[in-house]
Design an enzyme around this catalytic site. Structure first.
Site, mmCIF file in Angstrom:
data_model
loop_
_atom_site.group_PDB
_atom_site.id
_atom_site.type_symbol
_atom_site.label_atom_id
_atom_site.label_comp_id
_atom_site.label_asym_id
_atom_site.label_seq_id
_atom_site.Cartn_x
_atom_site.Cartn_y
_atom_site.Cartn_z
ATOM 1 N N SER A 1 17.358 41.594 45.158
ATOM 2 C CA SER A 1 18.989 40.593 44.862
ATOM 3 C C SER A 1 17.018 39.759 43.322
ATOM 4 O O SER A 1 16.400 40.332 43.836
ATOM 5 C CB SER A 1 18.662 39.755 45.103
ATOM 6 O OG SER A 1 18.164 38.903 45.635
ATOM 7 N N CYS B 1 24.300 14.388 30.450
ATOM 8 C CA CYS B 1 24.826 13.773 31.363
ATOM 9 C C CYS B 1 24.213 12.674 31.601
ATOM 10 O O CYS B 1 23.506 11.828 31.110
ATOM 11 C CB CYS B 1 25.375 14.803 32.020
ATOM 12 S SG CYS B 1 26.542 14.303 32.890
ATOM 13 N N HIS C 1 27.591 18.221 28.458
ATOM 14 C CA HIS C 1 26.742 19.766 28.753
ATOM 15 C C HIS C 1 26.854 20.301 27.793
ATOM 16 O O HIS C 1 27.537 21.165 27.882
ATOM 17 C CB HIS C 1 26.837 20.354 30.278
ATOM 18 C CG HIS C 1 26.146 19.011 31.212
ATOM 19 N ND1 HIS C 1 24.947 18.643 32.025
ATOM 20 C CD2 HIS C 1 27.289 18.444 32.059
ATOM 21 C CE1 HIS C 1 25.691 18.209 32.733
ATOM 22 N NE2 HIS C 1 25.993 17.930 32.752
ATOM 23 N N GLU D 1 24.603 22.552 26.277
ATOM 24 C CA GLU D 1 23.784 23.860 26.822
ATOM 25 C C GLU D 1 24.661 24.870 26.938
ATOM 26 O O GLU D 1 24.437 25.950 27.057
ATOM 27 C CB GLU D 1 22.940 23.589 27.930
ATOM 28 C CG GLU D 1 23.002 23.010 29.209
ATOM 29 C CD GLU D 1 23.138 20.889 30.158
ATOM 30 O OE1 GLU D 1 24.045 20.793 28.433
ATOM 31 O OE2 GLU D 1 23.471 21.052 30.968
HETATM 32 N N1 GLN Z 1 25.420 11.748 39.096
HETATM 33 C C1 GLN Z 1 25.723 11.692 37.589
HETATM 34 C C2 GLN Z 1 27.327 11.429 37.887
HETATM 35 O O1 GLN Z 1 28.341 12.134 38.502
HETATM 36 C C3 GLN Z 1 25.420 12.698 36.294
HETATM 37 C C4 GLN Z 1 26.047 13.999 36.051
HETATM 38 C C5 GLN Z 1 25.462 14.962 35.563
HETATM 39 O O2 GLN Z 1 24.287 15.084 35.471
HETATM 40 N N2 GLN Z 1 26.331 16.128 35.782
HETATM 41 O O3 GLN Z 1 27.662 11.457 36.845
#
Ligand code: GLN
Length: 583
Positions: free
Chosen positions: A44, A415, A552, A554
């Protein structure tokens, strides 16, 4: 043009030498999409996803409409509840599905959004079969895994035909694994259904045992035999190895696969994954494939791709970007797997500026053990705190963010990285020492980040699967902010009201109760939902580049289209170095 089954293209031919009335219908062509399955053998993690993405790119560049699906074999319904340490990054699509990281590669290569229909798991298929049974959809007959599960799988694959010339399906796992069997059986049956339209690419690994120092082809041959026992004969074989696989070995593989040697390709380790399409192209992969499936090359369009690769090759000067995270303790998976989209986004943006990114992994738990900032963070020129969950390593991340804020190190928080930047600011600028996110401390007197109201019930009911705030949401970016500047300069976002769409995956949010005080102290709200209810972007006024985003970015950075926020970070890091040299 989009055609579905049973539709026809009419080609009308008129001629000046013919009387006008003699417009003839010369040809009726039915558009037949081609299915290409990509399976893997021997080990894999051999780069099956990259091979699939590369083939898809070559076909797209040849002028065809292409789509790609990952069919995964585990019983998880989606990737949402999987630990990144075990499975790698969870990639989120625009339509809000938590999927395998390979979908990220497909999007980065093809430069387009994929969605729900591009990801399938055994868990999803089984669930659907059982639900159908409960609804009496099978009219009371007994349900059989061997018979019914492949049919359900095929129904998903067939949906992808619509509007596409090629449907590529990557089979998760390695051939011969018990859990794969029903997926391969489905592929075999699809071949029976469309004998001229279904083809198989098998990706194998050829080891070079250090004690021998030469490439061995036996395991690859055996994996082809295993594929044969499932009733599948490969049409092409891609040989992965550390080095070029020579003709003699390729002939052996060809013999095992009962194929001419022209259909056996060599895919040695590449400097970058983005070179793989060209490595295959050089050996005529696209030409051979099109000939075998009976299609003609429509155009050649890899110029931009090559230009970007050249930029990368010219990048000599380094730029050091620190990623502060916790998904580092790793068994089978490497560090990069947990943050693959972040790493790729850094690369895309750095190459754009002809810089060679050096990623410095900083384990946030180490930062928690005493005053080690100088030692662990001293050399980095830009910092990213990526997404995350739970309390492990959080205090270390907050220490890192403080360093970036105070030392004017360019910072991008993704985030959790935005949420913790808010916590850090509240604690150390406003002096709210116990400020926190309620994810960590439910009783904090300053819950600057708190649970989104609609999430409460879900957590109480332990309803975790696919229930976060997910997928693409529109965000209103405030004029005059750094965020607005990068989106307008690098992505051409315009309009009186600047609106962007970015992907989300979270349960907690910025608490509006503290918004005014935080803003007044210098944590500017640079973006919100269109109704101004949810804070999506914060940034620092007195800092060259300090941006925290609830989303996000990214996930939307592509090889040919680096993301504006990552470009902003890298640009600021480059500027900072220049300024430094004047000091
Ligand atoms: N833990 C945080 C939330 O649930 C951030 C989540 C994340 O970084 N994707 O809001």
């Amino acid at each position: 043009m989009t055609l579905s089954r049973g539709e026809f293209i009419l080609i009308l031919v008129t001629s000046t030498s013919c009387p006008k009335e003699r417009i003839e219908v010369l040809l009726m062509v039915r558009k037949k999409p081609i299915f290409i399955f990509v399976s893997g053998g021997v080990i894999s993690g051999l780069g099956k996803g990259i091979t699939t993405a590369s083939i898809a790119l070559l076909l797209q560049a040849a002028g065809f409409k292409v789509t790609v699906m990952k069919s995964d074999m585990y019983l998880n319904v989606d990737a949402g509840n999987m630990n990144p340490l075990e499975h790698g990054e969870v990639f989120v699509t625009e339509d809000g599905v938590e999927t395998d990281q390979d979908l990220g590669h497909y999007e980065r290569f093809l430069g387009k959004n994929l969605g729900r229909e591009n990801y399938l798991t055994a868990g999803k298929v089984y669930l659907e079969v059982i639900e159908k049974e409960r609804r009496l959809d099978y009219n009371g007959r007994s349900i059989d895994a061997y018979f019914d599960v492949p049919l359900q799988i095929i129904s998903h694959w067939e949906k992808l035909k619509r509007g596409n010339d090629f449907v590529l399906i990557e089979m998760g796992g390695t051939v011969g694994e018990y859990q794969n069997i029903l997926f391969f059986e489905a592929a075999r049956r699809l071949k029976i259904k469309y004998p001229q339209q279904v083809f198989f690419v098998h990706v194998v690994y050829l080891p070079i045992p250090p004690s021998l120092g030469e490439i061995k082809s036996k395991p690859a041959q055996q994996s082809i035999t295993t594929l044969n026992t499932l009733g599948i004969h490969p049409d092409f074989v891609v040989c992965r190895a550390e080095k070029e696989v020579d003709k003699r070995r390729r002939e052996k593989i060809a013999l095992a696969a009962a194929l001419p040697v022209e259909r056996i390709f060599s895919a040695p380790d590449a400097e970058t994954i983005y070179e793989v399409p060209l490595i295959l192209k050089k050996q005529g992969f696209d030409r051979t494939l099109l000939r075998v499936v009976g299609k003609k090359l429509r155009k050649r369009d890899l110029k931009e791709w090559k230009r970007q690769l050249a930029r990368r090759a010219q990048a000599k000067e380094k730029i050091k970007i620190g990623i502060v995270g916790k998904y580092y303790r790793s068994g089978d998976f490497s560090l990069e797997d947990s943050y693959v989209s972040v790493v790729e986004a850094i690369k895309h943006a750095s190459w754009f500026f002809k810089r060679k990114p050096e990623i410095i992994w900083i384990d946030s738990e180490q930062l928690e053990r005493g005053n080690r900032e100088e030692e662990l963070l001293g050399e980095i020129e830009g910092m990213i705190v990526p997404g995350g969950f739970g309390s492990r390593g959080v205090e270390g991340k907050i220490r890192a963010i403080r360093w970036a804020r105070e030392r004017q190190v360019p910072y991008l928080g993704l985030c959790y990285g935005m949420q913790l930047a808010t916590v850090e600011f509240a604690r150390h600028v406003l002096g709210w020492k116990k400020a926190n996110t309620t994810e960590i401390d439910e009783k904090t007197p300053y819950p600057v980040i708190h649970l989104m109201p609609e999430q409460e019930k879900k957590l109480l009911n332990r309803d975790y699967g696919g229930t976060m705030r997910l997928g693409g949401w529109r965000c209103w970016v405030r004029r005059g902010t750094k965020t607005a500047a990068v989106y307008s300069r690098f992505a051409g976002v315009k309009g009186r009201r600047m609106v962007i769409t970015e992907r989300h995956r979270h349960r907690y949010e910025f608490n509006n109760r503290f918004r005014q005080k935080l803003e007044k102290a210098g944590l500017r709200v640079a973006g919100t939902t269109l109704d101004n209810r949810i804070v999506e972007v914060v940034e620092l006024e007195n800092h060259p580049f300090f941006v925290g985003v609830q989303f996000h970015p990214e996930f939307k950075s592509r090889f040919l289209a680096p993301h504006p926020l990552f470009l902003g970070l890298i640009e600021a890091a480059i500027k900072r170095r220049k300024n430094d040299s004047f000091r």
